[in-house]
Design a protein around this motif. Structure first.
Motif, PDB file in Angstrom:
ATOM      1  N   HIS A 128       0.873  -1.165   0.000  1.00 41.56           N
ATOM      2  CA  HIS A 128       0.000   0.000   0.000  1.00 41.56           C
ATOM      3  C   HIS A 128       0.913   1.218   0.000  1.00 41.56           C
ATOM      4  O   HIS A 128       1.362   1.672   1.061  1.00 41.56           O
ATOM      5  CB  HIS A 128      -0.936  -0.031   1.211  1.00 41.56           C
ATOM      6  CG  HIS A 128      -1.847  -1.217   1.205  1.00 41.56           C
ATOM      7  ND1 HIS A 128      -2.903  -1.312   0.330  1.00 41.56           N
ATOM      8  CD2 HIS A 128      -1.849  -2.362   1.915  1.00 41.56           C
ATOM      9  CE1 HIS A 128      -3.531  -2.466   0.525  1.00 41.56           C
ATOM     10  NE2 HIS A 128      -2.903  -3.121   1.477  1.00 41.56           N
ATOM     11  N   VAL A 129       1.215   1.709  -1.189  1.00 42.44           N
ATOM     12  CA  VAL A 129       2.268   2.704  -1.392  1.00 42.44           C
ATOM     13  C   VAL A 129       2.107   3.911  -0.474  1.00 42.44           C
ATOM     14  O   VAL A 129       3.025   4.243   0.283  1.00 42.44           O
ATOM     15  CB  VAL A 129       2.319   3.131  -2.879  1.00 42.44           C
ATOM     16  CG1 VAL A 129       3.341   4.235  -3.079  1.00 42.44           C
ATOM     17  CG2 VAL A 129       2.613   1.930  -3.775  1.00 42.44           C
ATOM     18  N   VAL A 130       0.979   4.580  -0.514  1.00 42.74           N
ATOM     19  CA  VAL A 130       0.786   5.803   0.267  1.00 42.74           C
ATOM     20  C   VAL A 130       0.718   5.494   1.756  1.00 42.74           C
ATOM     21  O   VAL A 130       1.365   6.151   2.577  1.00 42.74           O
ATOM     22  CB  VAL A 130      -0.495   6.549  -0.183  1.00 42.74           C
ATOM     23  CG1 VAL A 130      -0.789   7.724   0.726  1.00 42.74           C
ATOM     24  CG2 VAL A 130      -0.355   7.006  -1.623  1.00 42.74           C
ATOM     25  N   GLN A 131      -0.050   4.489   2.124  1.00 40.99           N
ATOM     26  CA  GLN A 131      -0.225   4.178   3.540  1.00 40.99           C
ATOM     27  C   GLN A 131       1.088   3.754   4.196  1.00 40.99           C
ATOM     28  O   GLN A 131       1.366   4.134   5.327  1.00 40.99           O
ATOM     29  CB  GLN A 131      -1.288   3.102   3.716  1.00 40.99           C
ATOM     30  CG  GLN A 131      -2.690   3.558   3.391  1.00 40.99           C
ATOM     31  CD  GLN A 131      -3.101   4.758   4.220  1.00 40.99           C
ATOM     32  OE1 GLN A 131      -3.120   4.726   5.441  1.00 40.99           O
ATOM     33  NE2 GLN A 131      -3.430   5.845   3.553  1.00 40.99           N
ATOM     34  N   GLU A 132       1.894   2.984   3.495  1.00 42.71           N
ATOM     35  CA  GLU A 132       3.169   2.554   4.060  1.00 42.71           C
ATOM     36  C   GLU A 132       4.145   3.722   4.172  1.00 42.71           C
ATOM     37  O   GLU A 132       4.919   3.790   5.131  1.00 42.71           O
ATOM     38  CB  GLU A 132       3.738   1.404   3.241  1.00 42.71           C
ATOM     39  CG  GLU A 132       2.904   0.140   3.414  1.00 42.71           C
ATOM     40  CD  GLU A 132       3.270  -0.986   2.483  1.00 42.71           C
ATOM     41  OE1 GLU A 132       4.365  -0.958   1.884  1.00 42.71           O
ATOM     42  OE2 GLU A 132       2.446  -1.920   2.349  1.00 42.71           O
ATOM     43  N   GLU A 133       4.085   4.659   3.227  1.00 38.99           N
ATOM     44  CA  GLU A 133       4.953   5.844   3.291  1.00 38.99           C
ATOM     45  C   GLU A 133       4.663   6.681   4.530  1.00 38.99           C
ATOM     46  O   GLU A 133       5.558   7.319   5.072  1.00 38.99           O
ATOM     47  CB  GLU A 133       4.770   6.727   2.049  1.00 38.99           C
ATOM     48  CG  GLU A 133       5.417   6.183   0.817  1.00 38.99           C
ATOM     49  CD  GLU A 133       5.109   7.014  -0.425  1.00 38.99           C
ATOM     50  OE1 GLU A 133       4.346   8.013  -0.350  1.00 38.99           O
ATOM     51  OE2 GLU A 133       5.631   6.649  -1.493  1.00 38.99           O
ATOM     52  N   LYS A 134       3.410   6.698   4.982  1.00 41.10           N
ATOM     53  CA  LYS A 134       3.067   7.514   6.148  1.00 41.10           C
ATOM     54  C   LYS A 134       2.755   6.666   7.376  1.00 41.10           C
ATOM     55  O   LYS A 134       2.107   7.125   8.312  1.00 41.10           O
ATOM     56  CB  LYS A 134       1.936   8.490   5.827  1.00 41.10           C
ATOM     57  CG  LYS A 134       0.667   7.890   5.303  1.00 41.10           C
ATOM     58  CD  LYS A 134      -0.290   9.002   4.880  1.00 41.10           C
ATOM     59  CE  LYS A 134      -1.620   8.426   4.487  1.00 41.10           C
ATOM     60  NZ  LYS A 134      -2.587   9.420   4.169  1.00 41.10           N
ATOM     61  N   ASN A 135       3.250   5.430   7.376  1.00 45.66           N
ATOM     62  CA  ASN A 135       3.086   4.517   8.508  1.00 45.66           C
ATOM     63  C   ASN A 135       1.628   4.366   8.944  1.00 45.66           C
ATOM     64  O   ASN A 135       1.334   4.234  10.128  1.00 45.66           O
ATOM     65  CB  ASN A 135       3.948   4.952   9.691  1.00 45.66           C
ATOM     66  CG  ASN A 135       5.417   4.851   9.365  1.00 45.66           C
ATOM     67  OD1 ASN A 135       5.855   3.858   8.794  1.00 45.66           O
ATOM     68  ND2 ASN A 135       6.165   5.871   9.690  1.00 45.66           N
ATOM     69  N   TRP A 136       0.716   4.438   7.994  1.00 41.77           N
ATOM     70  CA  TRP A 136      -0.710   4.222   8.216  1.00 41.77           C
ATOM     71  C   TRP A 136      -1.315   5.273   9.147  1.00 41.77           C
ATOM     72  O   TRP A 136      -2.348   5.050   9.766  1.00 41.77           O
ATOM     73  CB  TRP A 136      -0.992   2.809   8.732  1.00 41.77           C
ATOM     74  CG  TRP A 136      -0.697   1.772   7.710  1.00 41.77           C
ATOM     75  CD1 TRP A 136       0.524   1.199   7.479  1.00 41.77           C
ATOM     76  CD2 TRP A 136      -1.577   1.202   6.751  1.00 41.77           C
ATOM     77  NE1 TRP A 136       0.449   0.307   6.444  1.00 41.77           N
ATOM     78  CE2 TRP A 136      -0.829   0.277   5.975  1.00 41.77           C
ATOM     79  CE3 TRP A 136      -2.925   1.359   6.466  1.00 41.77           C
ATOM     80  CZ2 TRP A 136      -1.385  -0.466   4.948  1.00 41.77           C
ATOM     81  CZ3 TRP A 136      -3.486   0.614   5.448  1.00 41.77           C
ATOM     82  CH2 TRP A 136      -2.721  -0.288   4.696  1.00 41.77           C
ATOM     83  N   ILE A 137      -0.687   6.416   9.258  1.00 42.79           N
ATOM     84  CA  ILE A 137      -1.235   7.520  10.058  1.00 42.79           C
ATOM     85  C   ILE A 137      -1.915   8.501   9.108  1.00 42.79           C
ATOM     86  O   ILE A 137      -1.274   9.073   8.235  1.00 42.79           O
ATOM     87  CB  ILE A 137      -0.130   8.237  10.870  1.00 42.79           C
ATOM     88  CG1 ILE A 137       0.493   7.235  11.842  1.00 42.79           C
ATOM     89  CG2 ILE A 137      -0.708   9.445  11.596  1.00 42.79           C
ATOM     90  CD1 ILE A 137       1.750   7.746  12.515  1.00 42.79           C
ATOM     91  N   ASN A 138      -3.213   8.673   9.288  1.00 42.80           N
ATOM     92  CA  ASN A 138      -3.992   9.539   8.399  1.00 42.80           C
ATOM     93  C   ASN A 138      -4.499  10.752   9.160  1.00 42.80           C
ATOM     94  O   ASN A 138      -5.190  10.630  10.161  1.00 42.80           O
ATOM     95  CB  ASN A 138      -5.164   8.759   7.802  1.00 42.80           C
ATOM     96  CG  ASN A 138      -4.676   7.615   6.946  1.00 42.80           C
ATOM     97  OD1 ASN A 138      -4.010   7.838   5.959  1.00 42.80           O
ATOM     98  ND2 ASN A 138      -4.984   6.401   7.338  1.00 42.80           N
ATOM     99  N   GLU A 139      -4.116  11.894   8.674  1.00 39.46           N
ATOM    100  CA  GLU A 139      -4.553  13.161   9.267  1.00 39.46           C
ATOM    101  C   GLU A 139      -5.907  13.551   8.688  1.00 39.46           C
ATOM    102  O   GLU A 139      -6.196  13.259   7.531  1.00 39.46           O
ATOM    103  CB  GLU A 139      -3.542  14.276   8.954  1.00 39.46           C
ATOM    104  CG  GLU A 139      -2.142  13.976   9.472  1.00 39.46           C
ATOM    105  CD  GLU A 139      -2.054  13.971  10.986  1.00 39.46           C
ATOM    106  OE1 GLU A 139      -2.819  14.688  11.629  1.00 39.46           O
ATOM    107  OE2 GLU A 139      -1.218  13.211  11.515  1.00 39.46           O
ATOM    108  N   PRO A 140      -6.734  14.252   9.466  1.00 40.14           N
ATOM    109  CA  PRO A 140      -7.987  14.751   8.905  1.00 40.14           C
ATOM    110  C   PRO A 140      -7.693  15.756   7.778  1.00 40.14           C
ATOM    111  O   PRO A 140      -6.677  16.428   7.827  1.00 40.14           O
ATOM    112  CB  PRO A 140      -8.658  15.468  10.082  1.00 40.14           C
ATOM    113  CG  PRO A 140      -7.911  15.086  11.288  1.00 40.14           C
ATOM    114  CD  PRO A 140      -6.569  14.587  10.856  1.00 40.14           C
ATOM    115  N   TYR A 141      -8.551  15.789   6.778  1.00 40.38           N
ATOM    116  CA  TYR A 141      -8.364  16.784   5.701  1.00 40.38           C
ATOM    117  C   TYR A 141      -9.628  17.514   5.412  1.00 40.38           C
ATOM    118  O   TYR A 141     -10.636  17.289   5.985  1.00 40.38           O
ATOM    119  CB  TYR A 141      -7.795  16.155   4.432  1.00 40.38           C
ATOM    120  CG  TYR A 141      -8.524  14.952   3.892  1.00 40.38           C
ATOM    121  CD1 TYR A 141      -9.557  15.087   2.994  1.00 40.38           C
ATOM    122  CD2 TYR A 141      -8.185  13.666   4.304  1.00 40.38           C
ATOM    123  CE1 TYR A 141     -10.218  13.974   2.495  1.00 40.38           C
ATOM    124  CE2 TYR A 141      -8.833  12.559   3.802  1.00 40.38           C
ATOM    125  CZ  TYR A 141      -9.844  12.718   2.898  1.00 40.38           C
ATOM    126  OH  TYR A 141     -10.501  11.612   2.404  1.00 40.38           O
TER     127      TYR A 141
END
Length: 141
Positions: A128-141
């Motif tokens: 999961h290219v994007v999720q792995e790049e950000k260690n599965w931490i998702n900020e609100p947008y």
């Protein structure tokens, strides 16, 4: 001994571009999930991913994701069987969406589950290219 078929399954964000085929054989698929309603536009799902149960239930019950994924899997199954019959060693399967967080993650994981069950002899690599790049931490947008 028959060579093993390695299948790379990736989720990605179209904002960052389609992943390249590092194997160089050019065989595979790129599916665009942006035609499916985006759970990321719903407040409660913004920091979740396609691996969260609430997002999965939304995609399965409130969108056309089941039909979309079923159509994709029908095409993928044909190629996997053909690649196995011809002793090919690599196949690329990519799912993209706007942010690489909800729809593409869900589709990639469900594809891996399907292939593991239907073709246990293949080797699967899910990224999961994007999720792995950000260690599965998702900020609100």
């Amino acid at each position: 001994m028959k060579p093993k078929l390695n299948i790379n399954i990736r989720s990605f964000s179209y904002k960052k571009g389609i992943p390249t085929d590092d194997n160089g054989n050019g065989g595979g698929f790129v599916f665009d999930c942006r035609g499916i309603l985006n759970p990321g536009r719903i407040e409660e799902f913004k920091t979740q991913t396609g691996r969260d149960m609430a997002v999965q239930e939304y995609l399965e019950n409130q969108t056309e994701m089941p039909a979309f994924l079923n159509a994709a899997l029908q095409m993928i199954d044909i190629s996997v069987q053909d690649f196995l019959n011809r002793n090919f060693t690599n196949l690329e399967i990519n799912y993209g969406c706007t942010g690489g967080q909800h729809r593409s993650v869900y589709a990639a994981d469900k594809t891996a589950e399907h292939l593991k069950f239907k073709f246990p002899e293949v080797e699967l690599n899910v990224k999961h290219v994007v999720q792995e790049e950000k260690n599965w931490i998702n900020e609100p947008y």
